[in-house]
Motif scaffolding. Structure first.
Motif, short mmCIF file in Angstrom:
data_model
loop_
_atom_site.label_atom_id
_atom_site.label_comp_id
_atom_site.label_asym_id
_atom_site.label_seq_id
_atom_site.Cartn_x
_atom_site.Cartn_y
_atom_site.Cartn_z
N LEU A 93 0.86 -1.19 0.00
CA LEU A 93 0.00 0.00 0.00
C LEU A 93 0.90 1.24 0.00
O LEU A 93 1.78 1.37 0.85
CB LEU A 93 -0.93 -0.02 1.21
N PRO A 94 0.71 2.15 -0.96
CA PRO A 94 1.70 3.20 -1.20
C PRO A 94 1.78 4.29 -0.12
O PRO A 94 2.84 4.86 0.07
CB PRO A 94 1.28 3.80 -2.54
N ASP A 95 0.69 4.59 0.57
CA ASP A 95 0.73 5.70 1.53
C ASP A 95 -0.39 5.54 2.56
O ASP A 95 -1.22 4.63 2.46
CB ASP A 95 0.59 7.05 0.80
N GLN A 96 -0.41 6.41 3.57
CA GLN A 96 -1.39 6.33 4.65
C GLN A 96 -2.81 6.45 4.12
O GLN A 96 -3.72 5.77 4.57
CB GLN A 96 -1.09 7.42 5.68
N GLN A 97 -3.01 7.32 3.14
CA GLN A 97 -4.34 7.49 2.55
C GLN A 97 -4.83 6.17 1.95
O GLN A 97 -6.02 5.85 2.00
CB GLN A 97 -4.30 8.60 1.48
N ALA A 98 -3.91 5.39 1.41
CA ALA A 98 -4.27 4.10 0.80
C ALA A 98 -4.85 3.14 1.85
O ALA A 98 -5.75 2.35 1.55
CB ALA A 98 -3.06 3.47 0.12
N LEU A 99 -4.36 3.23 3.09
CA LEU A 99 -4.89 2.38 4.17
C LEU A 99 -6.35 2.74 4.42
O LEU A 99 -7.21 1.86 4.57
CB LEU A 99 -4.07 2.56 5.45
N LEU A 100 -6.61 4.04 4.47
CA LEU A 100 -7.99 4.52 4.68
C LEU A 100 -8.89 4.06 3.54
O LEU A 100 -10.01 3.59 3.76
CB LEU A 100 -8.00 6.06 4.69
N ASP A 101 -8.39 4.22 2.32
CA ASP A 101 -9.20 3.93 1.14
C ASP A 101 -9.55 2.44 1.06
O ASP A 101 -10.70 2.07 0.85
CB ASP A 101 -8.47 4.37 -0.14
N VAL A 102 -8.55 1.59 1.27
CA VAL A 102 -8.81 0.15 1.15
C VAL A 102 -9.68 -0.33 2.32
O VAL A 102 -10.57 -1.18 2.13
CB VAL A 102 -7.48 -0.65 1.00
N ALA A 103 -9.49 0.25 3.50
CA ALA A 103 -10.31 -0.14 4.66
C ALA A 103 -11.77 0.24 4.43
O ALA A 103 -12.69 -0.51 4.77
CB ALA A 103 -9.78 0.51 5.94
N ALA A 104 -12.00 1.43 3.85
CA ALA A 104 -13.37 1.87 3.57
C ALA A 104 -14.02 0.96 2.53
O ALA A 104 -15.20 0.61 2.64
CB ALA A 104 -13.37 3.31 3.09
N TYR A 105 -13.24 0.55 1.54
CA TYR A 105 -13.80 -0.34 0.51
C TYR A 105 -14.18 -1.69 1.13
O TYR A 105 -15.27 -2.22 0.89
CB TYR A 105 -12.83 -0.52 -0.66
N ILE A 106 -13.28 -2.22 1.97
CA ILE A 106 -13.56 -3.50 2.63
C ILE A 106 -14.85 -3.40 3.46
O ILE A 106 -15.70 -4.29 3.44
CB ILE A 106 -12.36 -3.92 3.52
N ALA A 107 -15.01 -2.28 4.18
CA ALA A 107 -16.19 -2.10 5.04
C ALA A 107 -17.47 -1.99 4.22
O ALA A 107 -18.57 -2.20 4.74
CB ALA A 107 -16.01 -0.87 5.93
N SER A 108 -17.34 -1.65 2.95
CA SER A 108 -18.53 -1.51 2.09
C SER A 108 -19.00 -2.86 1.56
O SER A 108 -20.06 -2.97 0.95
CB SER A 108 -18.24 -0.57 0.92
N LEU A 109 -18.19 -3.92 1.76
CA LEU A 109 -18.52 -5.25 1.25
C LEU A 109 -19.31 -6.04 2.29
O LEU A 109 -19.34 -5.68 3.45
CB LEU A 109 -17.23 -6.00 0.90
#
Ligand code: HEC
Ligand code: HEC
Length: 212
Positions: A93-109
């Motif tokens: 994961l390239p940066d801190q924002q990427a952690l937020l983005d991927v976590a939000a996507y996971i939570a949407s599933l």
């Protein structure tokens, strides 16, 4: 007086800090493509790869665990093979924002609650759970954000068992600086036997589950 109010407002601004960055779901979806290979397209998990279900977890917990995999508190020296497999994935994961983005996507599933695979006595497990676990993870295992304690309902039972064993043998939660891991390590140690682990897991598995 005006000066006092102004300086109080100034302190408040510091205490509140900058607004939390917004998650970008589209970017999260793109980033999740790598993760899907093991955790599945819906983040429902894949037992054959030891990769757990993720879609029932809160974003804040997913982010915290990804940070641990990135800084060596999880998946470093002394960790299980499974955790060592996950650590380099978190590093992609390239940066801190990427952690937020991927976590939000996971939570949407979402996906149906996982089937039971561990045999235990849920009634005995309820006693252990209420005595030793509920104070932090909540009476129905829904978790408690203020105590950094994840929801456990909806987790694969085989993963609960594997993590309890890892906490007990020190392959998780024993690294310096892993404050929350150490807390949980101490709690995993109070269960009297391997059968007690299975009993408590059987109880947790019976709790209402699904997305948060
Ligand atoms: C090569 C397979 C693989 C890939 C790819 C992978 N993971 Fe994992 N992941 C695992 C395994 C195995 C575990 C279990 C680690 C353990 O047992 O401690 C895990 C655990 C996790 C956990 C901890 C869950 C918990 O409840 O403790 C999170 C969060 C996670 N992965 C997120 C991700 C994300 C986000 C990605 C994509 C950037 C990803 N994983 C890619 C195999 C993988
Ligand atoms: C003092 C509070 C506290 C108590 C009591 C407690 N836990 Fe925890 N537990 C935590 C915290 C904090 C974490 C997160 C650890 C981390 O950040 O790595 C955790 C994590 C876990 C995990 C890992 C979940 C995952 O998806 O990664 C399991 C499984 C677990 N606890 C089970 C239990 C069981 C079973 C008991 C009772 C025997 C228990 N806990 C008692 C605080 C507690």
């Amino acid at each position: 007086m005006r000066l006092l109010i102004l300086s109080l407002l100034g302190m408040l601004a510091i205490a509140t800090g900058p607004a939390r960055a917004e998650a970008d779901l589209e970017r999260g979806k793109g980033l999740y493509a790598t993760c899907a290979a093991c955790h599945g397209a819906d983040a429902a998990g894949n037992a054959a790869l030891n990769a757990p279900r993720l879609n029932h977890l809160r974003e804040v917990y997913v982010i915290a665990q990804l940070e641990k995999f990135r800084n060596g508190q999880r998946g470093g020296e002394g960790a299980t093979m499974a955790a060592k497999q996950m650590a380099p994935m978190a590093a992609t994961l390239p940066d801190q924002q990427a952690l937020l983005d991927v976590a939000a996507y996971i939570a949407s599933l979402d996906s149906p609650a996982p089937a039971a695979t561990v045999e235990g006595d849920a009634a005995l497990g309820a006693d252990y759970y209420n005595q030793f676990c509920g104070a932090c993870h909540g009476p129905t295992a829904a978790g408690n954000v203020a105590l950094n304690s994840p929801g456990l309902a909806g987790t694969d039972d085989w993963y609960l068992l594997a993590q309890l064993k890892a906490f007990r043998d020190g392959s998780r939660g024993a690294v310096d600086g892993d404050r929350t891991g150490r807390q949980m390590r101490a709690m995993a140690a109070v269960l009297p036997s391997e059968q007690a682990l299975k009993d408590v897991v059987a109880f947790i598995h019976g709790q209402a589950s699904g997305s948060q």
